[in-house]
Design a protein around this motif. Structure first.
Motif, mmCIF file in Angstrom:
data_model
loop_
_atom_site.group_PDB
_atom_site.id
_atom_site.type_symbol
_atom_site.label_atom_id
_atom_site.label_comp_id
_atom_site.label_asym_id
_atom_site.label_seq_id
_atom_site.Cartn_x
_atom_site.Cartn_y
_atom_site.Cartn_z
ATOM 1 N N MET A 28 -17.447 -25.723 6.215
ATOM 2 C CA MET A 28 -18.708 -25.059 6.038
ATOM 3 C C MET A 28 -18.823 -24.598 4.585
ATOM 4 N N ALA A 29 -20.009 -24.803 4.018
ATOM 5 C CA ALA A 29 -20.218 -24.476 2.615
ATOM 6 C C ALA A 29 -20.368 -22.972 2.424
ATOM 7 N N SER A 30 -19.931 -22.522 1.292
ATOM 8 C CA SER A 30 -20.025 -21.096 1.002
ATOM 9 C C SER A 30 -21.454 -20.727 0.606
ATOM 10 N N VAL A 31 -21.707 -19.451 0.591
ATOM 11 C CA VAL A 31 -23.028 -18.950 0.214
ATOM 12 C C VAL A 31 -23.344 -19.336 -1.225
ATOM 13 N N THR A 32 -22.364 -19.258 -2.086
ATOM 14 C CA THR A 32 -22.554 -19.594 -3.497
ATOM 15 C C THR A 32 -22.918 -21.067 -3.655
ATOM 16 N N ALA A 33 -22.248 -21.926 -2.913
ATOM 17 C CA ALA A 33 -22.537 -23.350 -2.993
ATOM 18 C C ALA A 33 -23.945 -23.654 -2.481
ATOM 19 N N ARG A 34 -24.356 -22.978 -1.413
ATOM 20 C CA ARG A 34 -25.708 -23.198 -0.881
ATOM 21 C C ARG A 34 -26.758 -22.707 -1.864
ATOM 22 N N ARG A 35 -26.493 -21.563 -2.500
ATOM 23 C CA ARG A 35 -27.418 -21.042 -3.504
ATOM 24 C C ARG A 35 -27.534 -21.998 -4.692
ATOM 25 N N ALA A 36 -26.413 -22.519 -5.125
ATOM 26 C CA ALA A 36 -26.412 -23.457 -6.252
ATOM 27 C C ALA A 36 -27.186 -24.722 -5.893
ATOM 28 N N ALA A 37 -27.018 -25.201 -4.673
ATOM 29 C CA ALA A 37 -27.752 -26.384 -4.226
ATOM 30 C C ALA A 37 -29.252 -26.112 -4.179
ATOM 31 N N THR A 38 -29.620 -24.920 -3.761
ATOM 32 C CA THR A 38 -31.036 -24.550 -3.707
ATOM 33 C C THR A 38 -31.634 -24.487 -5.110
ATOM 34 N N VAL A 39 -30.898 -23.900 -6.032
ATOM 35 C CA VAL A 39 -31.375 -23.805 -7.413
ATOM 36 C C VAL A 39 -31.553 -25.204 -8.000
ATOM 37 N N LEU A 40 -30.588 -26.071 -7.794
ATOM 38 C CA LEU A 40 -30.690 -27.437 -8.309
ATOM 39 C C LEU A 40 -31.868 -28.180 -7.692
ATOM 40 N N ARG A 41 -32.055 -28.039 -6.383
ATOM 41 C CA ARG A 41 -33.158 -28.710 -5.702
ATOM 42 C C ARG A 41 -34.500 -28.234 -6.254
ATOM 43 N N ASP A 42 -34.640 -26.925 -6.464
ATOM 44 C CA ASP A 42 -35.880 -26.383 -7.006
ATOM 45 C C ASP A 42 -36.118 -26.858 -8.435
ATOM 46 N N ARG A 43 -35.060 -26.937 -9.218
ATOM 47 C CA ARG A 43 -35.186 -27.415 -10.590
ATOM 48 C C ARG A 43 -35.618 -28.880 -10.627
ATOM 49 N N VAL A 44 -35.061 -29.687 -9.751
ATOM 50 C CA VAL A 44 -35.435 -31.103 -9.681
ATOM 51 C C VAL A 44 -36.909 -31.240 -9.313
ATOM 52 N N ARG A 45 -37.359 -30.445 -8.344
ATOM 53 C CA ARG A 45 -38.768 -30.498 -7.941
ATOM 54 C C ARG A 45 -39.690 -30.092 -9.085
ATOM 55 N N ALA A 46 -39.334 -29.050 -9.804
ATOM 56 C CA ALA A 46 -40.154 -28.594 -10.923
ATOM 57 C C ALA A 46 -40.204 -29.647 -12.023
ATOM 58 N N ASN A 47 -39.061 -30.253 -12.328
ATOM 59 C CA ASN A 47 -39.018 -31.301 -13.348
ATOM 60 C C ASN A 47 -39.857 -32.503 -12.931
ATOM 61 N N ARG A 48 -39.785 -32.865 -11.657
ATOM 62 C CA ARG A 48 -40.556 -34.003 -11.159
ATOM 63 C C ARG A 48 -42.051 -33.724 -11.273
#
Length: 127
Positions: free
Chosen positions: A1-21
């Motif tokens: 199971m992924a840690s809270v920090t890893a999930r937060r980092a994944a969320t930040v990256l996903r949001d950044r990718v969407r904004a860049n797109r």
């Protein structure tokens, strides 16, 4: 199971990718509109979008420019456009296309109030 920090980092990256797109999509559409405007007569929305304005701003400016056409005394090139509903039922409507010089004359007759509309007007007049 992924840690809270890893999930937060994944969320930040996903949001950044969407904004860049989204930003790339707007830049691409502005570049395409600018190329089309250089090659010939286009709609008022295309001219406004070619300035690099957001879609909402370009739509509002195009609507206001359409009202200023009569004051400027400009006649555009008529064309017919057809819309389809569910693949059939073509509804034809008449629209107009304008050259850069015609849009500059129309923009000179247009007196916006909002600062972003004034910026678009300045670019249209300079073109």
């Amino acid at each position: 199971m992924a840690s809270v920090t890893a999930r937060r980092a994944a969320t930040v990256l996903r949001d950044r990718v969407r904004a860049n797109r989204a930003a790339t999509s707007e830049q691409r559409s502005a570049a395409q509109a600018a190329r089309r405007v250089r090659t010939g007569a286009r709609s008022l929305f295309t001219h406004a979008a070619a300035t690099g304005a957001t879609r909402e701003t370009a739509k509002a400016v195009a609507s206001a420019l359409a009202k200023a056409v009569d004051r400027a005394g400009v006649k555009g090139h008529r064309y017919r456009t057809r819309r389809t509903a569910k693949g059939f039922l073509r509804h034809a409507r008449t629209a107009f296309r304008y050259t850069r010089a015609q849009v500059a004359r129309i923009a000179a007759a247009y007196k916006p109030r909002k600062p972003e509309y004034k910026a678009v007007r300045a670019v249209l007049i300079a073109a």
